[in-house]
Design a protein around this motif. Sequence first.
Motif, PDB file in Angstrom:
ATOM      1  N   GLU A  42      47.854  10.776  11.567  1.00 28.51           N
ATOM      2  CA  GLU A  42      48.741   9.703  12.006  1.00 28.51           C
ATOM      3  C   GLU A  42      50.195  10.061  11.732  1.00 28.51           C
ATOM      4  O   GLU A  42      51.062   9.880  12.583  1.00 28.51           O
ATOM      5  CB  GLU A  42      48.370   8.398  11.303  1.00 28.51           C
ATOM      6  CG  GLU A  42      49.183   7.218  11.751  1.00 28.51           C
ATOM      7  CD  GLU A  42      48.734   5.925  11.099  1.00 28.51           C
ATOM      8  OE1 GLU A  42      49.284   4.875  11.474  1.00 28.51           O
ATOM      9  OE2 GLU A  42      47.853   5.948  10.234  1.00 28.51           O
ATOM     10  N   GLN A  43      50.464  10.607  10.553  1.00 31.15           N
ATOM     11  CA  GLN A  43      51.828  11.019  10.227  1.00 31.15           C
ATOM     12  C   GLN A  43      52.308  12.109  11.175  1.00 31.15           C
ATOM     13  O   GLN A  43      53.426  12.060  11.674  1.00 31.15           O
ATOM     14  CB  GLN A  43      51.905  11.543   8.791  1.00 31.15           C
ATOM     15  CG  GLN A  43      52.011  10.476   7.749  1.00 31.15           C
ATOM     16  CD  GLN A  43      52.148  11.089   6.370  1.00 31.15           C
ATOM     17  OE1 GLN A  43      51.603  12.149   6.092  1.00 31.15           O
ATOM     18  NE2 GLN A  43      52.874  10.410   5.513  1.00 31.15           N
ATOM     19  N   ASN A  44      51.446  13.097  11.439  1.00 33.95           N
ATOM     20  CA  ASN A  44      51.803  14.187  12.348  1.00 33.95           C
ATOM     21  C   ASN A  44      52.066  13.668  13.753  1.00 33.95           C
ATOM     22  O   ASN A  44      52.960  14.153  14.442  1.00 33.95           O
ATOM     23  CB  ASN A  44      50.709  15.250  12.389  1.00 33.95           C
ATOM     24  CG  ASN A  44      50.617  16.035  11.112  1.00 33.95           C
ATOM     25  OD1 ASN A  44      51.550  16.082  10.330  1.00 33.95           O
ATOM     26  ND2 ASN A  44      49.478  16.661  10.895  1.00 33.95           N
ATOM     27  N   PHE A  45      51.284  12.690  14.196  1.00 35.09           N
ATOM     28  CA  PHE A  45      51.435  12.145  15.537  1.00 35.09           C
ATOM     29  C   PHE A  45      52.802  11.489  15.703  1.00 35.09           C
ATOM     30  O   PHE A  45      53.550  11.805  16.631  1.00 35.09           O
ATOM     31  CB  PHE A  45      50.317  11.139  15.815  1.00 35.09           C
ATOM     32  CG  PHE A  45      50.481  10.383  17.095  1.00 35.09           C
ATOM     33  CD1 PHE A  45      50.471  11.035  18.310  1.00 35.09           C
ATOM     34  CD2 PHE A  45      50.636   9.014  17.083  1.00 35.09           C
ATOM     35  CE1 PHE A  45      50.625  10.338  19.497  1.00 35.09           C
ATOM     36  CE2 PHE A  45      50.782   8.313  18.251  1.00 35.09           C
ATOM     37  CZ  PHE A  45      50.777   8.964  19.461  1.00 35.09           C
TER      38      PHE A  45
ATOM     39  N   TYR B 241      47.130   3.856  15.874  1.00 39.47           N
ATOM     40  CA  TYR B 241      46.495   5.168  15.800  1.00 39.47           C
ATOM     41  C   TYR B 241      45.091   5.035  15.224  1.00 39.47           C
ATOM     42  O   TYR B 241      44.904   4.423  14.177  1.00 39.47           O
ATOM     43  CB  TYR B 241      47.342   6.089  14.927  1.00 39.47           C
ATOM     44  CG  TYR B 241      46.805   7.484  14.809  1.00 39.47           C
ATOM     45  CD1 TYR B 241      47.156   8.450  15.727  1.00 39.47           C
ATOM     46  CD2 TYR B 241      45.949   7.829  13.774  1.00 39.47           C
ATOM     47  CE1 TYR B 241      46.676   9.730  15.628  1.00 39.47           C
ATOM     48  CE2 TYR B 241      45.457   9.117  13.663  1.00 39.47           C
ATOM     49  CZ  TYR B 241      45.823  10.063  14.596  1.00 39.47           C
ATOM     50  OH  TYR B 241      45.333  11.336  14.491  1.00 39.47           O
ATOM     51  N   LYS B 242      44.103   5.604  15.917  1.00 41.80           N
ATOM     52  CA  LYS B 242      42.727   5.607  15.415  1.00 41.80           C
ATOM     53  C   LYS B 242      42.309   7.019  15.024  1.00 41.80           C
ATOM     54  O   LYS B 242      41.838   7.254  13.933  1.00 41.80           O
ATOM     55  CB  LYS B 242      41.785   5.057  16.483  1.00 41.80           C
ATOM     56  CG  LYS B 242      42.046   3.614  16.838  1.00 41.80           C
ATOM     57  CD  LYS B 242      41.114   3.177  17.955  1.00 41.80           C
ATOM     58  CE  LYS B 242      41.598   1.909  18.581  1.00 41.80           C
ATOM     59  NZ  LYS B 242      42.647   2.081  19.552  1.00 41.80           N
ATOM     60  N   ASN B 243      42.459   7.955  15.961  1.00 43.94           N
ATOM     61  CA  ASN B 243      42.152   9.363  15.714  1.00 43.94           C
ATOM     62  C   ASN B 243      42.909  10.188  16.749  1.00 43.94           C
ATOM     63  O   ASN B 243      43.623   9.647  17.574  1.00 43.94           O
ATOM     64  CB  ASN B 243      40.642   9.628  15.765  1.00 43.94           C
ATOM     65  CG  ASN B 243      40.017   9.213  17.078  1.00 43.94           C
ATOM     66  OD1 ASN B 243      40.664   9.265  18.117  1.00 43.94           O
ATOM     67  ND2 ASN B 243      38.778   8.799  17.044  1.00 43.94           N
TER      68      ASN B 243
ATOM     69  N   ILE C 221      50.577  16.404  19.173  1.00 43.48           N
ATOM     70  CA  ILE C 221      50.607  16.953  17.815  1.00 43.48           C
ATOM     71  C   ILE C 221      50.828  18.466  17.857  1.00 43.48           C
ATOM     72  O   ILE C 221      51.490  19.032  17.000  1.00 43.48           O
ATOM     73  CB  ILE C 221      49.310  16.592  17.057  1.00 43.48           C
ATOM     74  CG1 ILE C 221      49.279  15.084  16.802  1.00 43.48           C
ATOM     75  CG2 ILE C 221      49.207  17.357  15.747  1.00 43.48           C
ATOM     76  CD1 ILE C 221      47.987  14.581  16.201  1.00 43.48           C
ATOM     77  N   SER C 222      50.317  19.140  18.891  1.00 41.56           N
ATOM     78  CA  SER C 222      50.487  20.588  19.028  1.00 41.56           C
ATOM     79  C   SER C 222      51.896  20.975  19.461  1.00 41.56           C
ATOM     80  O   SER C 222      52.236  22.155  19.469  1.00 41.56           O
ATOM     81  CB  SER C 222      49.485  21.146  20.040  1.00 41.56           C
ATOM     82  OG  SER C 222      48.172  20.926  19.592  1.00 41.56           O
TER      83      SER C 222
END
Length: 90
Positions: free
Chosen positions: A29-32, A50-52, A76-77
């Motif tokens: 979630e933080q990365n997103f 955010y779920k996954n 995220i990538s």
Amino acid sequence: MKPVKFFVGHGCSACRRKAASTRLSRAGEQNFYESLRKLDLELVDKDYTYKNNRGIVNVRCMRCGSSQESWITNIISGHGCRYCGWERSA
């Protein structure tokens, strides 16, 4: 489970999997949200929770203003707006 593993702090396998899942979910979630900021993207749906990282979200590019659906894993990538990417590569 062997008593030695318990005293070392490893815990049972079920608890270990649950703890790892929770830890990775929070990190994801933080990365997103961090990736959204870095790529100049904003969520179209302000009520999104955010779920996954296995979903598709509607995002808007802050540079060109285009809206698009994108996989969370792509965000995220580090893959940003596809329209701005096409303009840069042309």
